[in-house]
Design a protein around this motif. Structure first.
Motif, short mmCIF file in Angstrom:
data_model
loop_
_atom_site.label_atom_id
_atom_site.label_comp_id
_atom_site.label_asym_id
_atom_site.label_seq_id
_atom_site.Cartn_x
_atom_site.Cartn_y
_atom_site.Cartn_z
N ALA A 149 0.82 -1.21 0.00
CA ALA A 149 0.00 0.00 0.00
C ALA A 149 0.86 1.26 0.00
CB ALA A 149 -0.93 -0.01 1.21
N SER A 193 -3.15 -0.50 -4.80
CA SER A 193 -4.33 -0.16 -4.03
C SER A 193 -4.87 -1.44 -3.39
CB SER A 193 -5.40 0.47 -4.93
OG SER A 193 -6.60 0.69 -4.23
N ILE A 194 -4.89 -1.48 -2.05
CA ILE A 194 -5.39 -2.65 -1.34
C ILE A 194 -6.89 -2.49 -1.11
CG2 ILE A 194 -5.25 -4.04 0.75
CD1 ILE A 194 -2.77 -4.26 -0.95
N THR A 207 -3.42 -0.83 6.44
CA THR A 207 -2.84 0.00 5.38
C THR A 207 -2.88 1.49 5.68
OG1 THR A 207 -4.93 0.28 4.17
CG2 THR A 207 -3.63 -1.71 3.70
#
Length: 364
Positions: A255, A261-262, A295
């Motif tokens: 992240a 993009s998690i 994140t």
């Protein structure tokens, strides 16, 4: 003879008196003359100085609340009831400085937090257990026209070590070949949050990776860095640290890379089509909370495990997420339900020609 001597003495006395009188009469005039010839000097004056001016008074500022902005924890500042964030904190969070005039205090520039949030389309998430606030750029809700058609590709593992179903794996060599094809042909891999500004991209495509396998960290991330390509990883929130899955530390590094993009693949990867509302709230809400904590960024996209969902699933999912992804397909947007997104399945057996056909609709 005697009279002559007397006369001489008298004459000398008169002469001496005359000389003395002359000297007395001329001495004052000589002093006055000397004084008159001396140049007059003005009395010394001190240099002119401007009256002292008071330094401008800085507005009072006090510490505000702790929040996490784009993964960076910081403490805001409060002045006159308005919440600010420093320029240094914005730079640490990887966000641009606003164009608005900053408030200066103690040699530091401060910007209004609400303006920063609006400019970066931030969504605010409050962890109701800890009370910590998260501001995530690009996660604010937005709408997309139904005519939009952006190819969304679905991957899983990236490895030559096939410990499971063959079709879930793409070799690192094939993955690199496909990334090179995208870059060489002008494609622009984007995140779902970039769809809000789709006019900036001529040939957008979205790369997604399901489940959060550890080879996404060991094999995929180096390739993304090599080609400077964005990707989205759908993480099973309750699976971090399990066999073949990324650890929390690896997920956080992905992240923080600025390339990954998690997003959410649910809490347990269970089918959602038969869940009741209470179970769905836990499955969707808890997965969002866990990933946000790990994140520092709020997930705004949900990928339905196995692609199964019900009307109740859709209703609950929209409380937490901006988009929901189905399992397979080709069309990005459907006329009956634009909340759903379909994807192309990329497997170990997808050749470069087939891959090229999948991404061809980009920009159309």
């Amino acid at each position: 003879m005697k009279k002559w001597w007397i006369v001489l003495i008298a004459v000398l006395a008169i002469a001496a008196a005359a000389v003395v009188g002359y000297m007395l009469s001329t001495a004052p005039r000589g002093v006055e003359s000397l004084q008159a010839t001396q140049p007059e000097t003005a009395a010394p004056t001190e240099p002119a100085t401007e009256p002292p001016t008071e330094a401008p008074t800085e507005p009072p500022m006090e510490a505000g609340e702790t929040l996490v902005l784009n993964g960076t924890e910081l403490v805001t500042a409060i002045s006159d009831g308005t919440e600010y964030v420093s320029a240094d904190a914005l730079q640490q969070a990887g966000l641009p400085l606003p164009e608005a005039e900053p408030l200066q205090n103690g040699g530091t520039d401060y910007y209004v937090l609400s303006a920063v949030s609006e400019e970066n389309r931030c969504a605010e998430y409050v962890d109701d257990e800890t009370g910590l606030r998260y501001l995530t750029p690009g996660a604010a809700r937005f709408s997309i026209e139904q005519s939009v058609n952006v190819p969304v590709l679905m991957y899983h593992a990236v490895s030559d070590n096939m410990w499971g179903i063959d079709e879930l794996f793409v070799s690192p060599a094939s993955m690199e070949e496909q990334l090179r094809y995208l870059v060489d042909n002008g494609y622009e891999p984007i995140w779902f949050s970039d769809l809000a500004e789709l006019e900036q991209y001529e040939k957008p495509v979205i790369l997604t990776f399901d489940d959060g396998y550890d080879d996404n960290y060991t094999e995929l991330l180096p390739l993304l860095r090599k080609y400077n390509v964005k990707a989205t990883v759908f993480m099973i929130a309750d699976a971090m640290g399990m066999q073949h899955k990324m650890t929390e530390e690896q997920v956080r590094e992905m992240a923080d890379s600025g390339l990954v993009s998690i997003q959410s693949h649910g809490l347990t990867h269970a089918d959602m089509d038969a869940m009741d509302e209470e179970t769905l709230i836990r499955e969707l809400g808890e997965s969002q909370r866990i990933l946000t904590r790990v994140t520092g960024r709020q997930p705004s996209v949900l990928c339905y495990p196995t692609g199964r969902y019900s009307d109740l699933t859709l209703e609950v999912a929209e409380r937490y997420y901006n988009f929901g992804l189905k399992m397979v397909g080709g069309q990005y947007n459907t006329a009956d339900d634009p909340f759903l997104v379909s994807r192309y399945y990329v497997s170990r057996y997808t050749g470069l020609d087939s891959f090229a056909a999948m991404v061809a609709p980009a920009g159309t």
